[in-house]
Design a protein around this motif. Structure first.
Motif, short mmCIF file in Angstrom:
data_model
loop_
_atom_site.label_atom_id
_atom_site.label_comp_id
_atom_site.label_asym_id
_atom_site.label_seq_id
_atom_site.Cartn_x
_atom_site.Cartn_y
_atom_site.Cartn_z
N ALA A 119 0.98 -1.14 -0.12
CA ALA A 119 0.02 -0.19 -0.03
C ALA A 119 0.86 1.14 -0.16
N THR A 120 1.92 1.14 0.79
CA THR A 120 3.00 2.34 0.83
C THR A 120 3.58 2.63 -0.59
N MET A 121 4.03 1.49 -1.28
CA MET A 121 4.67 1.76 -2.61
C MET A 121 3.75 2.22 -3.33
N ARG A 122 2.47 1.77 -3.47
CA ARG A 122 1.42 2.41 -4.37
C ARG A 122 1.06 3.72 -4.13
N SER A 123 1.05 3.97 -2.90
CA SER A 123 0.96 5.50 -2.42
C SER A 123 2.12 6.44 -2.99
N MET A 124 3.18 5.95 -2.63
CA MET A 124 4.64 6.69 -3.17
C MET A 124 4.53 6.84 -4.53
N GLN A 125 4.26 5.58 -5.50
CA GLN A 125 4.31 5.67 -7.01
C GLN A 125 3.19 7.11 -7.22
N GLU A 126 1.81 7.05 -6.79
CA GLU A 126 1.13 8.07 -7.12
C GLU A 126 1.60 9.57 -6.76
N LEU A 127 2.16 9.73 -5.65
CA LEU A 127 2.70 10.89 -5.02
C LEU A 127 3.71 11.06 -5.82
N THR A 128 4.72 10.33 -6.50
CA THR A 128 5.85 10.71 -7.41
C THR A 128 5.13 11.10 -8.92
N ARG A 129 4.25 10.52 -9.32
CA ARG A 129 3.52 10.94 -10.50
C ARG A 129 2.79 12.20 -10.38
N LEU A 130 2.15 12.53 -9.33
CA LEU A 130 1.77 13.89 -8.86
C LEU A 130 2.79 14.95 -8.93
N LYS A 131 4.05 14.67 -8.36
CA LYS A 131 5.17 15.52 -8.26
C LYS A 131 5.65 16.00 -9.78
N SER A 132 5.53 14.89 -10.58
CA SER A 132 5.94 15.17 -12.09
C SER A 132 5.20 16.25 -12.92
N GLY A 133 4.12 16.53 -12.20
CA GLY A 133 3.39 17.41 -13.06
C GLY A 133 3.85 18.87 -12.42
N ASP A 134 3.06 20.09 -12.97
CA ASP A 134 3.46 21.35 -12.92
C ASP A 134 2.75 21.71 -11.45
N ALA A 135 3.30 21.24 -10.36
CA ALA A 135 2.95 21.49 -8.90
C ALA A 135 3.18 23.00 -8.49
N GLU A 136 2.24 23.89 -7.80
CA GLU A 136 2.85 24.92 -7.21
C GLU A 136 4.02 24.54 -6.13
N PRO A 137 4.65 25.52 -5.79
CA PRO A 137 5.64 25.10 -4.74
C PRO A 137 5.09 24.76 -3.40
N ALA A 138 4.19 25.34 -2.99
CA ALA A 138 3.73 24.85 -1.67
C ALA A 138 3.35 23.25 -1.72
N TRP A 139 2.61 23.06 -2.64
CA TRP A 139 2.07 21.86 -3.04
C TRP A 139 3.15 20.62 -3.21
N ARG A 140 4.21 21.32 -4.05
CA ARG A 140 5.35 20.46 -4.24
C ARG A 140 6.18 20.14 -3.00
N LEU A 141 5.92 21.04 -2.08
CA LEU A 141 6.75 20.65 -0.82
C LEU A 141 5.98 19.85 -0.03
N VAL A 142 4.74 19.69 -0.04
CA VAL A 142 3.95 18.90 0.69
C VAL A 142 4.24 17.65 0.09
N LEU A 143 4.11 17.46 -1.08
CA LEU A 143 4.22 16.13 -1.84
C LEU A 143 5.53 15.45 -1.58
N GLU A 144 6.50 16.39 -1.72
CA GLU A 144 7.90 15.71 -1.54
C GLU A 144 8.03 15.20 0.10
N SER A 145 7.42 15.83 1.17
CA SER A 145 7.37 15.44 2.60
C SER A 145 6.52 14.07 2.57
N MET A 146 5.50 14.14 1.96
CA MET A 146 4.81 12.65 1.93
C MET A 146 5.63 11.42 1.16
N ILE A 147 6.38 11.70 0.16
CA ILE A 147 7.20 10.97 -0.51
C ILE A 147 8.36 10.57 0.49
#
Length: 187
Positions: A119-147
Motif C-alpha cells: 500500500a505504501t509503495m502504491r501511494s509513493m508511486q502516485e505521489l511521485t506521479r503527481l510531483k512530475s506535473g506542474d505543481a505549485e511550490p507549496a503543494w510540491r513541498l507537501v508532496l515531497e514530504s509525503m514521498i
C-alpha cells in the motif's frame, strides 16, 4: 499541523471569508487535509474569542470576513519559528498496529508488513506521479514530504520484516531519559 495556525497563516495574508480560508487551505496542502466548513467556522470563533482574529461586518451576501489581530500575527510568527517536537505529533497508528500484531494470535505479522509495504509503495508511486506535473511550490513541498515519509516507512517496514524473519524481538526502546535533541557538548 493545527487548523488554528493554518487559518492564522492564511489570515496573515489578508482578510478572508470562511469558505475562502477552506479553499485556500486545501489548495495549499493539495487537499491532503480536507476541512469541513463547520470546523473552519468553529476555529474562527475560537480565534475571535482568543483575540487572535476579528470578524468584520456582514457583506450584502451575508458573509463575514475575518482578519488577523496583532496578537494573532504574533502567534502565527511564533508558530512559524517554533520547531515541532516528535513527541508533539499524533501517535503512529502503524507502529501501534505492528506492536500489537506481534503479540496477537489473530495476526500474521509478515502479512501485515507486506500488505502495508504494498500500500505504501502504491501511494509513493502516485505521489511521485503527481510531483512530475506542474505543481505549485507549496503543494510540491507537501508532496515531497509525503514521498520522504513513505520512503522512510518502507525502510522501517523492511527492518520490521527482517526482525520477524530472524525471530528476534525488536531492539529495546530507549529509556525515558532519552532526549532526541543532539548534545551540544564538545569532546
Amino acid at each position: 499541523m493545527s487548523i488554528r495556525h493554518g487559518l492564522l497563516a492564511l489570515l496573515a495574508q489578508g482578510p478572508r471569508y470562511g469558505y475562502q480560508l477552506r479553499a485556500e487551505f486545501e489548495a495549499t496542502t493539495g487537499n491532503t487535509w480536507p476541512l469541513n466548513i463547520g470546523q473552519v467556522y468553529t476555529t474562527l470563533g475560537r480565534l475571535e474569542r482568543d483575540g487572535l482574529a476579528l470578524r468584520g461586518a456582514e457583506d450584502p451576501d451575508g458573509r463575514f470576513s475575518y482578519e488577523i489581530t496583532p496578537e494573532g500575527l504574533a502567534e502565527v510568527r511564533r508558530w512559524f519559528t517554533t520547531p515541532l517536537l516528535r513527541d508533539e505529533r499524533p501517535r503512529d497508528e502503524l507502529a501501534i498496529k505492528l506492536a500489537l500484531a506481534l503479540t496477537s494470535p489473530e495476526a500474521d505479522v509478515r502479512t501485515v508488513v507486506q500488505n502495508q509495504r504494498t500500500a505504501t509503495m502504491r501511494s509513493m508511486q502516485e505521489l511521485t506521479r503527481l510531483k512530475s506535473g506542474d505543481a505549485e511550490p507549496a503543494w510540491r513541498l507537501v508532496l515531497e514530504s509525503m514521498i520522504f515519509q513513505a520512503e522512510a516507512e518502507i525502510r522501517w517496514l523492511d527492518h520490521c520484516e527482517a526482525v520477524v524473519l530472524r525471530g528476534l524481538s525488536p531492539s529495546p526502546s530507549p529509556s525515558p531519559e532519552y532526549s532526541p535533541e543532539p548534545s551540544h557538548e564538545r569532546a
